[in-house]
Motif scaffolding. Structure first.
Motif, PDB file in Angstrom:
ATOM      1  N   TYR A  69       0.841  -1.192   0.000  1.00  0.00           N
ATOM      2  CA  TYR A  69       0.000   0.000   0.000  1.00  0.00           C
ATOM      3  C   TYR A  69       0.878   1.244   0.000  1.00  0.00           C
ATOM      4  N   ARG A 106      -1.783   8.091  -2.040  1.00  0.00           N
ATOM      5  CA  ARG A 106      -1.664   8.659  -3.389  1.00  0.00           C
ATOM      6  C   ARG A 106      -0.973  10.019  -3.451  1.00  0.00           C
ATOM      7  N   GLU A 166      -5.937   8.788   6.688  1.00  0.00           N
ATOM      8  CA  GLU A 166      -5.114   7.576   6.647  1.00  0.00           C
ATOM      9  C   GLU A 166      -4.134   7.538   7.812  1.00  0.00           C
ATOM     10  N   ASP A 167      -3.864   6.338   8.275  1.00  0.00           N
ATOM     11  CA  ASP A 167      -2.811   6.125   9.259  1.00  0.00           C
ATOM     12  C   ASP A 167      -2.336   4.682   9.117  1.00  0.00           C
ATOM     13  N   VAL A 203      -3.087   2.106  10.688  1.00  0.00           N
ATOM     14  CA  VAL A 203      -4.195   1.143  10.735  1.00  0.00           C
ATOM     15  C   VAL A 203      -4.838   0.998   9.356  1.00  0.00           C
ATOM     16  N   THR A 204      -5.242   2.103   8.770  1.00  0.00           N
ATOM     17  CA  THR A 204      -5.992   2.017   7.502  1.00  0.00           C
ATOM     18  C   THR A 204      -5.097   1.492   6.384  1.00  0.00           C
ATOM     19  N   ILE A 262      -4.616  -2.209   6.778  1.00  0.00           N
ATOM     20  CA  ILE A 262      -5.820  -2.959   6.381  1.00  0.00           C
ATOM     21  C   ILE A 262      -5.821  -3.184   4.866  1.00  0.00           C
ATOM     22  N   GLU A 263      -5.496  -2.135   4.130  1.00  0.00           N
ATOM     23  CA  GLU A 263      -5.524  -2.296   2.666  1.00  0.00           C
ATOM     24  C   GLU A 263      -4.431  -3.255   2.179  1.00  0.00           C
ATOM     25  N   ARG A 305      -5.531  -6.755   3.017  1.00  0.00           N
ATOM     26  CA  ARG A 305      -6.558  -7.273   2.098  1.00  0.00           C
ATOM     27  C   ARG A 305      -5.915  -7.709   0.779  1.00  0.00           C
ATOM     28  N   ILE A 312      -7.140  -3.913  15.493  1.00  0.00           N
ATOM     29  CA  ILE A 312      -8.051  -3.220  14.572  1.00  0.00           C
ATOM     30  C   ILE A 312      -7.924  -3.827  13.175  1.00  0.00           C
ATOM     31  N   GLU A 322      -9.503  -7.287  13.133  1.00  0.00           N
ATOM     32  CA  GLU A 322     -10.969  -7.188  13.110  1.00  0.00           C
ATOM     33  C   GLU A 322     -11.449  -6.801  11.713  1.00  0.00           C
ATOM     34  N   ALA A 323     -10.776  -5.823  11.120  1.00  0.00           N
ATOM     35  CA  ALA A 323     -11.223  -5.298   9.827  1.00  0.00           C
ATOM     36  C   ALA A 323     -11.113  -6.332   8.714  1.00  0.00           C
ATOM     37  N   ARG A 375      -3.822  -5.337  -6.555  1.00  0.00           N
ATOM     38  CA  ARG A 375      -3.198  -4.201  -7.228  1.00  0.00           C
ATOM     39  C   ARG A 375      -1.675  -4.246  -7.072  1.00  0.00           C
ATOM     40  N   TYR A 394       0.090   1.365  -7.437  1.00  0.00           N
ATOM     41  CA  TYR A 394      -0.042   2.308  -6.316  1.00  0.00           C
ATOM     42  C   TYR A 394       0.876   3.508  -6.517  1.00  0.00           C
TER      43      TYR A 394
END
Lengths: 359, 386, 131
Positions: A26, A29, A60-61, A63-64, A67-68, A71, A104, A107-108, A332, A337
Motif C-alpha cells: 500500500y 496517493r 489515513e494512518d 491502521v488504515t 488494512i488495505e 486485504r 483493529i 478485526e477489519a 493491485r 499504487y
C-alpha cells in the motif's frame, strides 16, 4: 573476550519449510516533491536525496494502510482471514501509544477472534522482525498461516534532512507452508547490536538522528554483515540472485550497499522505490520486495536485507515458486499504487500531516 | 366530534435574538396567542421543539414554559419530530381538543439556535438523521438535501437555475411580513450568482436557521369567549405519517411518501379534493424539499414540481400560492417552531389579516411540516368557517 | 466518550458487514434484522463486496463538529452491486471528477476521533473511485 563467529547455526531456518503465501502493498496517493521541501528550507539550493515521497491523506494512518495491504495479501494468498493465527504489525507510527494497531487490522480483515495480535517496533525493521517471528510460528507447526505487516507514516522534523524522505507506505505478508508459497524463505539471518544512530524518545513527535553516524557504523555495517553472513552460510554469491532489495532511507545508501556487497544496479533496480515514494520505514525494504515479486518469475532467487536503527538487519534468501505467476495479478500491483499519484505542495503537506497548530 | 377552532395566534419575529432566551421566546408567543383568543385559559400545553437539549442544554420544555407562563398545574409536554416538531405538536393539540378530553390546548413551537455558534450547530442538526449510518459519515441535513437535489436534477434534466422560482417567491412574500427574517425581494440573478453551500444547493436553496416562537390556542366553537373578534378558522384535516429515517433506506427517494400519505389523509378528512386547496405553506427548508412536497402531495406530476415555481404558479396571484408569508426561506427556519408558524400564517390568511400579502377568495389552506427529508410529514388543512 | 457505540458497530464499519435474508436472499445494509422486502427475520451476516457506483454526491464545506478538520469532503449515496444504498464519504477523489454512475470501491479509513485528541479513533468504510 572473543566475538563468536557466525556459523550455519546462526541461520534462522524453521524445521518446517515456510514461504510467502501472499503479499500486498500500500502506498497513499499524495506525493510531496523533495524540491518543494528544498524551496521552503534551503531556498531551493542543494541536492535532494530522492525525487518525491508518499504522504498519507487526512483519513489515513498505519491502521488504515495496513488494512488495505492486508486485504491485498489475502487476495493473493487465496485464503480466508480466519485461517490466520497471527496478525502482527510493525511500525514506528502506530496511531495509539497504548492499544494495538493489530487488533483493529485483524478485526477489519475478519481474522478475529482465534488469532494472535501484536504490534512490533524496531525503527525501520519492525516489519521483517514480525516476518521472522511468523516464520517461527508457521515453521514450528503451531500455525499454518501468519500475517506480518511493516507499515509507517513516518515524520521528519520540519527542515531536517529526514523530512525529505520520511514517507508513508508498506507491505503485508502472509507466511505459510513452503508448498503454498509464491516464494520459499530458504533461510534468514539476523544481525543486531546496540548502535544509537536514530531514536525517538517517549512523547516526542520527531526522531533524532546521528547525521553521518547513521552511515558506516549503522546502516552499512549492519546490512553488509547480515548480507555477507547469510550468503556465506548459504554458500552463495551475488550472482546466484536474480534480484536484491535493501533498506532504502534514500537513493544513495542502498545503491552503495549493493555495490559493497557485489550486486549490480540491475539487480536492485525494480525494488528500489525510495526515489519515488520515499523511505517508508518499517515498510521500506519489504515494499521493495513486493515490487520485485510483482515481476518475478519462477526460479528467481532474491536477497532481502532490512535495516532498523538501534540497530539491526534481517537478511532473507528467497526462492520464487511456480505459484507466483497466478497470484501476481490477484491484487493491485505496487507500481499501480506508485503511479496513482497526486502532487501536493508544502502547504497541503503541513495540513495533511497535522503540522498546523489548530488549538 | 367537535370542530377544533384556532382561537388565538401569536408569534415572535424570526431572527437572531441574541438577547432573548429560549423561555422568553416561548413565553412571548404563548402570551400573544392567549391574548389573541380573548384570554381563554388552556388546560394543556404542547411544545414543539427540535434541539433545545442539544443547543440550550434544556430539556423538559413543557414544564418550563407552563411554569414561566404561570400555568403550573396544567398538562404540559414536549413533542419532538425534528423539523416537523411544530406540526407534530399542533396535531397533539388538535387530537386533545378533538377528542373532547381537553377544552383548550396551547401549542407552542419554539427554537433557539443562537445559544450555540459554529460547527456544534451542524452537529446538533445531524442528530435528526441516522446517527450511526448517516451522521457518522459527517453528513449534514444540507448535504442530504444536496444529494436529493443532485439526483433530482440528474433524473429530470433541471436547468441550473431551475429552482430559482422558490427563492424568488419566498423573498417576494417575505417583503410583506414584518415577522420575516428577510423582508426584501430578490432578483433572478441574485439566485444565479449565489455561492454554493453544498453543491448543487446554493445559499438561496437553503433556508436560514434562526430563533423564533409561534403559538396557537385551540378550542371548541362553543367555548369561544363572547364577542370573539376574529373570523373563525377551523382545523378541517390533520394527519401525520413517517418514512425511513435514512435516505439510503428508501426505495424511491425522489418521492416523499410521508407527504403523500399525510396529505391524502388530511384532505380526505377535510372532505375536499386537492384542487380545493387555495394555498399551500410547504416546508421549504431547501428548495428541493418544496419541489418534492408539491409533487408528493399531488400538486404536480413527478419531476415537474420545480416548474410550478419556474412558471410563476406559486406566487400570490398564481394558481397555488405557496410560502405566502415568506416560507422558511424568507421568514426564516426556526426549527421545531416552524410548523406552528405555518399554522399562524395560514390562519392569518384565512382570517383576512395578512395585510399586503392577503390572498383573495380563499377558504382552504394546507400546511405541511417536514422532519428531515420527510421522514416525518405532518399535514393540516385549515378552513375559514363561513 | 461513545466507546460502546463505536465498538458495537465495528464489523459494519470496518468491513461493510450487513445481512442477507434467509427467506428471499435480499442483501441488507445497514443491518436491521428484519428483511425490508419480505418482513422475515434476517440476521445472517453477509460481507458486501464493497463494489458499487455513485448514486448521488455533494461536498460539505461547513462540517459538523468532529469533522471540521477534514472539511471540505465529498459525501455520496453509493449503490452497492448487491443492491442496497449506503451513505458514505468518498475519499482520494478530486471533487470535480466525481459523477453519478462513477464506479467506486470500499476502503477502510479514519472517520473521526471520539471527542478530542485523547479520544479513541473511529475507523469505517469510505469509498474511492475504483480502477
Amino acid at each position: 573476550m572473543t566475538t563468536p563467529s557466525p556459523k550455519n547455526t546462526s541461520l534462522l531456518r524453521p524445521a518446517r519449510p515456510v514461504g510467502f503465501t501472499g503479499y500486498g502493498a500500500y502506498v497513499p496517493r499524495y506525493r510531496l516533491p523533495a524540491k518543494e521541501i528544498a524551496r521552503i528550507w534551503t531556498g531551493g539550493k542543494g541536492g535532494t536525496p530522492i525525487k518525491e515521497k508518499a504522504v498519507p491523506g487526512l483519513d489515513e494512518d498505519v491502521v488504515t494502510m495496513s488494512i488495505e495491504a492486508a486485504r491485498n495479501a489475502l487476495a493473493r494468498a487465496g485464503i480466508h482471514a480466519h485461517q490466520l493465527r497471527a496478525v502482527w504489525v510493525g511500525s514506528e507510527s502506530h496511531p495509539y501509544a497504548v492499544k494495538p494497531t493489530s487488533t483493529i487490522v485483524a478485526e477489519a480483515i475478519g481474522a478475529v477472534p482465534n488469532v494472535q495480535a501484536g504490534d512490533w517496533e524496531f525503527a525501520c525493521k519492525a516489519g521483517t522482525e514480525a516476518i521472522v517471528a511468523a516464520m517461527g510460528m508457521v515453521g514450528s507447526g503451531m500455525a499454518d498461516y501468519a500475517m506480518a505487516i511493516g507499515m509507517d507514516t513516518a515524520q521528519g522534523k520540519p527542515g531536517d534532512a529526514l523530512e525529505y524522505t520520511a514517507a508513508a507506505g508498506g507491505a503485508a505478508y502472509i507466511i505459510g507452508p513452503a508448498e503454498d508459497s509464491v516464494a520459499v524463505i530458504q533461510a534468514s539471518y539476523s544481525y543486531v547490536t546496540d548502535t544509537p544512530d536514530f531514536w525517538r524518545r517517549e512523547h516526542q513527535k520527531y526522531p533524532e538522528h546521528g547525521v553521518r553516524f547513521t552511515g558506516e557504523p549503522a546502516y552499512f555495517h549492519h546490512i553488509t554483515s547480515a548480507g555477507q553472513t547469510l550468503m556465506e552460510a548459504m554458500g552463495t554469491t551475488p550472482k546466484d540472485y536474480k534480484w536484491a532489495v535493501f533498506h532504502q532511507p534514500n537513493t544513495k545508501f542502498p545503491q552503495r550497499v549493493a555495490s559493497q556487497l557485489g550486486f549490480s544496479p540491475e539487480q536492485i533496480e525494480p525494488g528500489l522505490l525510495v526515489t519515488t515514494i520515499g523511505n517508508t520505514y518499517s515498510g521500506s525494504s519489504i515494499i521493495g520486495l513486493t515490487a520485485i515479486l510483482d515481476i518475478a518469475q519462477p526460479g528467481d532467487r532474491i536477497l532481502l536485507v532490512s535495516f532498523g536503527s538501534g540497530a539491526g538487519s534481517d537478511a532473507f534468501d528467497l526462492l520464487v515458486t511456480e505459484e507466483i505467476t497466478e497470484r501476481q495479478g490477484k491484487a493491485r500491483s505496487t507500481q499501480d499504487y506508485i503511479s496513482r499519484r497526486v502532487e501536493i505542495d508544502y502547504a497541503e503537506y503541513v495540513r495533511m500531516r497535522g503540522k498546523i497548530t489548530m488549538k | 366530534m367537535t370542530d377544533v377552532i384556532i382561537a388565538g395566534i401569536g408569534q415572535t419575529a424570526v431572527n437572531e435574538h441574541w438577547d432573548v432566551s429560549l423561555r422568553e421566546l416561548g413565553l412571548f408567543a404563548l402570551e400573544a396567542a392567549v391574548r389573541d383568543a380573548g384570554g381563554l385559559k388552556p388546560q394543556a400545553l404542547f411544545v414543539g421543539n427540535m434541539l433545545a437539549p442539544n443547543l440550550s442544554r434544556q430539556a423538559h420544555l413543557g414544564a418550563l414554559l407552563a411554569d414561566f407562563a404561570g400555568l403550573t398545574g396544567i398538562e404540559a409536554v414536549t413533542v419532538e419530530a425534528a423539523g416537523a416538531s411544530g406540526g407534530a405538536a399542533l396535531r397533539q393539540g388538535y387530537l386533545a381538543v378533538k377528542s373532547g378530553l381537553v377544552d383548550a390546548a396551547l401549542v407552542v413551537g419554539v427554537e433557539k439556535f443562537t445559544d450555540v455558534v459554529g460547527s456544534e450547530v451542524e452537529a446538533a442538526l445531524s442528530t435528526a438523521s441516522d446517527s450511526d449510518f448517516e451522521a457518522m459519515q459527517g453528513m449534514t441535513p444540507t448535504a442530504q438535501a444536496a444529494l436529493l437535489m443532485r439526483r433530482y436534477t440528474h433524473e429530470y434534466n433541471v436547468p441550473a437555475d431551475g429552482f430559482a422560482g422558490f427563492a424568488l417567491t419566498a423573498h417576494a412574500n417575505g417583503a410583506g411580513n414584518k415577522n420575516a427574517m428577510f423582508q426584501k425581494a430578490i432578483k433572478p440573478d441574485t439566485y444565479t450568482r449565489a455561492s454554493m453551500v453544498s453543491d448543487p444547493v446554493n445559499m438561496f436553496d437553503a433556508a436560514p436557521l434562526a430563533d423564533g416562537a409561534a403559538a396557537v390556542l385551540l378550542t371548541r366553537p362553543d367555548l369561544l369567549p363572547p364577542g370573539f373578534p376574529h373570523p373563525l378558522v377551523r382545523i378541517a384535516g390533520s394527519a401525520t405519517a413517517s418514512d425511513t429515517l435514512a435516505l439510503h433506506d428508501r426505495k424511491d427517494m425522489l418521492f416523499f411518501e410521508a407527504a403523500y400519505l399525510s396529505t391524502g389523509k388530511a384532505v380526505k378528512q377535510a372532505g375536499i379534493t386537492l384542487d380545493q386547496v387555495d394555498f399551500f405553506e410547504y416546508h421549504d427548508a431547501f428548495s428541493i424539499y418544496a419541489a418534492l412536497s408539491l409533487e408528493s402531495s399531488g400538486f404536480s406530476i413527478r419531476g415537474h414540481g420545480w416548474k410550478l415555481a419556474a412558471d410563476n404558479r406559486i406566487t400570490r396571484d398564481g394558481s397555488l400560492p405557496c410560502a405566502t408569508m415568506g416560507g422558511l426561506k424568507a421568514r426564516g427556519y426556526p426549527g421545531g417552531a416552524t410548523g406552528v408558524y405555518q399554522a399562524v400564517e395560514a390562519a392569518t390568511q384565512l382570517r383576512g389579516q395578512a395585510g399586503a400579502n392577503q390572498l383573495a377568495n380563499i377558504r382552504y389552506g394546507m400546511i405541511q411540516s417536514l422532519g428531515g427529508p420527510a421522514s416525518t410529514a405532518v399535514t393540516h388543512i385549515l378552513e375559514k368557517v363561513s | 466518550m461513545e466507546i460502546a457505540r463505536h465498538w458495537r458497530l465495528k464489523q459494519q464499519r470496518y468491513g461493510l458487514v450487513g445481512e442477507v435474508c434467509p427467506h428471499c436472499d435480499v442483501k441488507i445494509f445497514p443491518p436491521r434484522d428484519v428483511c425490508p422486502e419480505c418482513g422475515g427475520e434476517a440476521k445472517t451476516l453477509y460481507t458486501f463486496s464493497g463494489k458499487g457506483e455513485v448514486y448521488s454526491y455533494t461536498t460539505i464545506y461547513e462540517a459538523p463538529a468532529g469533522y471540521d478538520e477534514t472539511a471540505p469532503y465529498t459525501v455520496a449515496l453509493v449503490k452497492l452491486e448487491e443492491g442496497p444504498l449506503v451513505t458514505a464519504q468518498l475519499t482520494d477523489v478530486d471533487e470535480e471528477s466525481v459523477q453519478i454512475g462513477m464506479p467506486v470501491e470500499m476502503v477502510t479509513r479514519k472517520l473521526r476521533q471520539d471527542g478530542d485528541e485523547r479520544g479513541m479513533l473511529v475507523y469505517g468504510y469510505k469509498f474511492r473511485k475504483s480502477t
